[in-house]
Scaffold this active site. Sequence first.
Site, short mmCIF file in Angstrom:
data_model
loop_
_atom_site.label_atom_id
_atom_site.label_comp_id
_atom_site.label_asym_id
_atom_site.label_seq_id
_atom_site.Cartn_x
_atom_site.Cartn_y
_atom_site.Cartn_z
N ASP A 17 67.15 53.81 32.09
CA ASP A 17 68.31 53.14 31.47
C ASP A 17 69.60 53.80 31.92
O ASP A 17 70.60 53.14 32.23
CB ASP A 17 68.17 53.11 29.93
CG ASP A 17 67.77 54.43 29.32
OD1 ASP A 17 67.42 55.37 30.08
OD2 ASP A 17 67.80 54.55 28.07
N LYS A 20 60.84 56.81 32.81
CA LYS A 20 61.14 56.66 31.38
C LYS A 20 60.21 57.60 30.63
O LYS A 20 59.43 57.20 29.76
CB LYS A 20 60.94 55.19 30.98
CG LYS A 20 61.36 54.84 29.56
CD LYS A 20 62.86 54.77 29.36
CE LYS A 20 63.19 54.52 27.89
NZ LYS A 20 64.64 54.63 27.62
N ASP A 52 61.92 47.16 40.96
CA ASP A 52 62.24 45.74 41.09
C ASP A 52 63.62 45.48 40.48
O ASP A 52 64.48 44.83 41.09
CB ASP A 52 61.17 44.92 40.36
CG ASP A 52 61.45 43.43 40.41
OD1 ASP A 52 61.77 42.93 41.50
OD2 ASP A 52 61.35 42.76 39.36
N ASP A 111 67.57 45.04 42.58
CA ASP A 111 68.44 43.86 42.45
C ASP A 111 69.84 44.30 42.01
O ASP A 111 70.84 43.80 42.51
CB ASP A 111 67.89 42.88 41.40
CG ASP A 111 67.12 41.72 42.03
OD1 ASP A 111 66.48 41.94 43.08
OD2 ASP A 111 67.15 40.61 41.47
N TYR A 168 52.59 45.82 37.39
CA TYR A 168 52.33 44.65 38.23
C TYR A 168 50.84 44.44 38.49
O TYR A 168 50.40 43.34 38.74
CB TYR A 168 53.02 44.81 39.60
CG TYR A 168 54.43 44.32 39.66
CD1 TYR A 168 55.43 44.95 38.93
CD2 TYR A 168 54.79 43.24 40.46
CE1 TYR A 168 56.73 44.52 38.99
CE2 TYR A 168 56.09 42.80 40.53
CZ TYR A 168 57.07 43.44 39.80
OH TYR A 168 58.34 43.02 39.87
#
Length: 355
Positions: free
Chosen positions: A222, A190, A246, A250, A135
């Site tokens: 994942d 990751k 982020d 959600d 970001y």
Amino acid sequence: MKIAVLPGDGIGTEIVAEAVKVLKVLDLPLEMETALVGGCAYEAHGHPLPESTLKLAMASDAVLFGAVGDWKYDKLDRPLRPEQAILGLRKNMGLFANFRPAICYAQLVDASSLKPELIAGLDILIIRELTGDIYFGQPRGRRIATDGHFPGAEEAFDTMRYSRPEIERIAHVAFQAAQKRSKRVTSVDKNNVLETSQLWKDVMVEIGQQYPDVALDHMLVDNAAMQLVKAPKKFDVLVTGNMFGDILSDEASMLTGSIGMLPSASLNSKGQGLYEPSHGSAPDIAGKGIANPLATILSAAMMLRFSLNQEAAALRIEAAVQKVLEQGLRTGDIWSEGTTKVSTVQMGDAVVKAL
Ligand code: IPM
Ligand code: MG
């Protein structure tokens, strides 16, 4: 206690109005000042985060934030888009620790798309690092507008970047949060592909040694995305970087039935915080009076708890929200057969009445 009230765009104004109404009946010495942020600030001042708004936020004990954004600003040069306002507030105020709880209220188990037995009693806390990562790394490939036309860039990249101190401080936040809960932290990264993730994992392990009472495990992002819908109750505190957080927050929000129920807190090291619903500005339903104000009302409760040291008042609001749910009142997003559909304002009024 000074609160900067920044309703923003879309449903932001409607839901923040209900939270302000709730705060006002608490009989606390709260000084609230409202300012423009996001697309509406761009319209009025030519910038989504005007200097005056940023100043007000920085000088307040807490910020109560609605939401920003609308499709109609998609063509603006990126630094002028409404989303830059929330990113600017996070960066300027140093709000690095983002708490996104995902709690499934007993009354809402049927509102989730998952089987009730998978989510009944769900109570997980996602801690998202909020001021680093891709970001805020160096971007390239901005499209320049000429006469409203955007020539496509030939190449574009963003830089994923984390420093050791950035990871250390969010690790401490996660381990300390876990000490107050079931003493388990799952760190999500990751590291099988990314250098930033390897550093993330190494630092988590290192800092974890200072918290021998907390169990730490690691999961690839994942797999975490899959486990969240397969067996969400296995998680307790999940800590991750800005981008993964982020996305996963959600995903986690929908486990609970509606993103319209979930509050969030973004804190800096001085105890200042920005409190906002986890959802966005929902331009498709803006102005219709049907948005769910509960996430914002619950964010106000988090504000009382974390930045204003008013635990009792926070608990009162949370109990009042429970009560309106028990009464069967539902905005459209959480409505199901046999419950009563109410508007944004009616929901706010019901919480006030319950208080
Ligand atoms: C969020 C939002 C923001 C983010 C957007 C509006 C910039 O999606 O708070 O999760 O990506 O952080
Ligand atoms: Mg998001």
